[in-house]
Enzyme design. Sequence first.
Site, short mmCIF file in Angstrom:
data_model
loop_
_atom_site.label_atom_id
_atom_site.label_comp_id
_atom_site.label_asym_id
_atom_site.label_seq_id
_atom_site.Cartn_x
_atom_site.Cartn_y
_atom_site.Cartn_z
N HIS A 249 0.82 -1.22 0.00
CA HIS A 249 0.00 0.00 0.00
C HIS A 249 0.84 1.27 0.00
O HIS A 249 0.32 2.36 0.17
CB HIS A 249 -0.97 0.00 1.18
CG HIS A 249 -2.00 -1.08 1.02
ND1 HIS A 249 -3.08 -0.95 0.18
CD2 HIS A 249 -2.04 -2.33 1.51
CE1 HIS A 249 -3.77 -2.07 0.20
NE2 HIS A 249 -3.17 -2.92 0.99
N LYS B 221 -1.59 -1.79 -7.37
CA LYS B 221 -2.24 -0.72 -6.62
C LYS B 221 -1.64 0.63 -7.06
O LYS B 221 -2.02 1.12 -8.11
CB LYS B 221 -2.17 -1.03 -5.13
CG LYS B 221 -3.06 -2.25 -4.83
CD LYS B 221 -3.00 -2.82 -3.44
CE LYS B 221 -3.90 -4.06 -3.36
NZ LYS B 221 -3.70 -4.86 -2.15
N THR C 40 3.72 -21.62 -12.90
CA THR C 40 2.64 -20.73 -13.36
C THR C 40 3.17 -19.85 -14.49
O THR C 40 4.37 -19.54 -14.54
CB THR C 40 2.10 -19.90 -12.17
OG1 THR C 40 0.95 -19.18 -12.60
CG2 THR C 40 3.13 -18.92 -11.65
N THR D 117 -12.28 -9.59 6.93
CA THR D 117 -11.20 -8.65 6.61
C THR D 117 -10.86 -7.80 7.85
O THR D 117 -9.70 -7.50 8.09
CB THR D 117 -11.63 -7.74 5.43
OG1 THR D 117 -12.08 -8.58 4.36
CG2 THR D 117 -10.48 -6.89 4.94
C1 LIG Z 1 -3.63 -6.38 -2.01
C2 LIG Z 1 -2.59 -6.86 -1.07
C3 LIG Z 1 -1.70 -7.88 -1.42
C4 LIG Z 1 -1.87 -8.67 -2.67
O1 LIG Z 1 -1.53 -7.96 -3.80
P1 LIG Z 1 -2.19 -8.34 -5.19
O2 LIG Z 1 -1.22 -7.89 -6.20
O3 LIG Z 1 -3.50 -7.64 -5.25
O4 LIG Z 1 -2.38 -9.84 -5.19
C5 LIG Z 1 -0.66 -8.18 -0.56
N1 LIG Z 1 -0.52 -7.53 0.62
C6 LIG Z 1 -1.37 -6.57 1.01
C7 LIG Z 1 -1.15 -5.88 2.30
C8 LIG Z 1 -2.46 -6.22 0.19
O5 LIG Z 1 -3.32 -5.30 0.59
#
Ligand SMILES: *Cc1c(COP(=O)(O)O)cnc(C)c1O
Length: 408
Positions: free
Chosen positions: A224, A255, A284, A370
């Site tokens: 984040h 993000k 994968t 969550t």
């Molecule tokens: C969203 C998230 C992830 C996973 O990332 P993605 O690329 O969406 O799979 C990992 N750690 C945290 C803290 C997140 O919020």
Amino acid sequence: MDTRQTLRAHCARHLDTLRAEGRYRDFARLEKLADRFPVYRWHQPGAGPGEGREIVVWSSNDYLGMGSHPAVREAAAGAAALHGAGAGGTRNISGTSPLHTGLEAELADWHGKPAALLFGSGYMANQAALSTLLTALPGMEVFSDAMNHASMIDGMRRSGAKRHIWRHNDLAHLEELLRAADPASPKVIAFESVYSMEGDIAPLHDLCDLAQKYGAITYLDEVHAVGLYGPQGAGIAERDGASHRIDMIEGTLSKGIGVYGGYIAGETDWVDYIRSVAGGLIFTTALPPTVLAATLASIRQIRQDAPLRARMAGRAAALKAALDAAGLPRLPSESHIVPIPVPGADRCRAVARRLLEEHGLYVTPINYPTVPRGTERLRLCATPFHTDAMIADLVAALRAVLSVAEAA
Ligand SMILES: *Cc1c(COP(=O)(O)O)cnc(C)c1O
């Protein structure tokens, strides 16, 4: 036993429970309009094609709007034209291109680490890296913040390593657990920088001090924070001058960077070890060229675009100030994430539905599992593209919806 019948009954019962508790997840169909972010078209249940209603999204994790940046869109289109749509194989089976190695070099350089490794997503990166690291040595123990993300928990659980959970951001508790552990056992301390559901930030240097004192290594999820904090947007570790003290950094491309995928960055041999043994990487398919090219364009833009980060911080501050001025409650976030407490899963969901249906505002209700029951909340994120008028509309709508819900 009639397995089919029993399974059917189990699923139906479980879904009924979710509905009864207000936790059944409806995915709103939101059509992103790249030229108008954060305006989307909402396709209501039963709406025909082209019947979407324009709404403003307040819960996008595309924190900087980079998914719509012209250079990023151009890079994706250009890569599709040159290289086609898919990677065509795993990294080992003809799936590694110069785009993969180029992006890995960029990520390593960004975080000030010698090596980086791409994964299919941030979830996969955490799961694969933690489960692999924690099984590398016999008797490894992991110390985990209570609010760590599900993907970290998944990786730690899979490893079978002994797991100690410290109260969120409570370093006295962490030290208590470290002190009580066997001094001879190899240790990993795993935490995040910006916590997504609270919006608070971990004290990285203090955590590194403890790691040093007890001979542990540090694993940091910067999901984040990447793109958003630090002079070049590499995250909180960069902002705090702590990157060199963190052993492994994990991030997402989905993000702040606005595209898709995940990665780790750290010491060359550790990254190479994970590359060589992690099933979540080996078995994968590699990320596709469109995603890689778009990501590379996004990171290059982000690294030199401090004004964009400043605009985002300014918008988050404006949102917080407007909520405070209107007397609306919010959790004391130190970051761009602004949680508004709306306790009760049913109520939280109802408030979000009214914001969407009556006010054309999309805000995600956050429920158990969550967050703990009783701490349900709306999670808002202001991007550089949320205008003053949008903030004013949101505040007016929240006031209307929350006070009506209060009286009911
Ligand atoms: C969203 C998230 C992830 C996973 O990332 P993605 O690329 O969406 O799979 C990992 N750690 C945290 C803290 C997140 O919020």
